[in-house]
Write an enzyme that holds these catalytic residues in place. Sequence first.
Site, PDB file in Angstrom:
ATOM      1  N   ILE A 194      71.771  33.284  90.592  1.00  0.00           N
ATOM      2  CA  ILE A 194      71.092  33.360  89.293  1.00  0.00           C
ATOM      3  C   ILE A 194      72.097  33.391  88.151  1.00  0.00           C
ATOM      4  CG2 ILE A 194      69.667  34.829  87.817  1.00  0.00           C
ATOM      5  CD1 ILE A 194      68.044  33.349  89.887  1.00  0.00           C
ATOM      6  N   LYS A 249      56.913  41.908  88.065  1.00  0.00           N
ATOM      7  CA  LYS A 249      57.681  41.350  89.176  1.00  0.00           C
ATOM      8  C   LYS A 249      57.891  42.386  90.273  1.00  0.00           C
ATOM      9  CE  LYS A 249      61.839  38.725  90.287  1.00  0.00           C
ATOM     10  NZ  LYS A 249      63.130  38.192  89.815  1.00  0.00           N
ATOM     11  N   ASN A 303      57.251  42.020  94.340  1.00  0.00           N
ATOM     12  CA  ASN A 303      58.328  42.248  95.301  1.00  0.00           C
ATOM     13  C   ASN A 303      58.050  43.447  96.203  1.00  0.00           C
ATOM     14  OD1 ASN A 303      59.957  40.093  94.558  1.00  0.00           O
ATOM     15  ND2 ASN A 303      61.042  41.247  93.001  1.00  0.00           N
ATOM     16  N   ASN A 310      58.109  42.026  99.858  1.00  0.00           N
ATOM     17  CA  ASN A 310      59.455  41.993 100.445  1.00  0.00           C
ATOM     18  C   ASN A 310      59.620  42.927 101.634  1.00  0.00           C
ATOM     19  OD1 ASN A 310      60.075  40.162  98.464  1.00  0.00           O
ATOM     20  ND2 ASN A 310      61.856  41.250  97.693  1.00  0.00           N
TER      21      ASN A 310
END
Length: 338
Positions: free
Chosen positions: A29, A206, A210, A214
């Site tokens: 990123i 977000k 996640n 995740n």
Amino acid sequence: MYVTGNETLSCRAREGTFLKILIMGAGSIGSVFGGFLAKGGHDVTLIGRPWHMEAIQAKGLHISGIWGEHTVTNLLTRTTVPGEGEFDLVLLTVKSYQTREAVIELDRHIKAPTPILSLQNGLGNLEAIADIVGPDRTLGGRVIFGAEIRKPGEVSVTVYADRVVVGPMRGSRFPAQRTEEIAALIDRSGIPCMAAPEIERYIWGKVLYNAALNAPAAILEINYGKLLEHESTKALMREIIVEAFAVAHADGIQLDWSSPEEYLESLFQKLIPATALHFPSMLQDIHHGKKTEIEALNGAIVRLGQKHAIPTPVNETLTRLVRFKEADKRNAARGTNR
């Protein structure tokens, strides 16, 4: 008059001139941000791992994927924070568990009051930054595109869901105009970006995704789509989100969904189907014997629950299971290396 950050940021941005930008933690990123900003003419220094930095220094950074093919050769590369010079802006893209160490190093070498923009996953990064440099230099960002390093010096943008959002943390006096300027310079570089006054709600959006996907997918070693195929795993995700909503509301976060049920409808009908074949990066970290970001996701929900006296047994159990898998993989690797 109150002054925050490097005063040249505002005047340079208004004049349309180029900024000096430091990317702290130039993995996938960070490399994409640095590459596009340098391509836009800004003076960009990348700090990253030697094998990646050396390849970029030798042949430039090659960016491929859904945003096209680009080779950027006007990047400076380092493996440590430079002890000389000043920067107008620092983008922080290290793993969440590296935040405090990275900011201490930045604060040791960069004496100007340069703003630090966290473009990281999870909760707690802004608080860790502010604890060292103060809230008035602390900005947060929600990044919702994906990238991966294909080989040293080459990164690929693999998926894009929405614009990057940047803004100051709660309680900061960082000027709104400068936030707009930072968002605009990122947007002009080719990475869609906007400014927002309440960045925490975007970061939490977000985190919900996640936290729900995740850890369960990493523990079960499956892709996201498999989580939708069984009522047992759907029920697990529901409990994760119910706990997360309770903690977020207790912490004063205004989420974009009125209830856990509203969020789960979006998760089950839109978000998971769009990424059904994706395996979590957390699983890859475990397989490679690396530390995961579980403490900034489900673990952070647990800690906030404790702060507000809200039970979070499901998130706590998932956090413990991921910790076990991390440790077990590392112990196995040490055993094979003896």
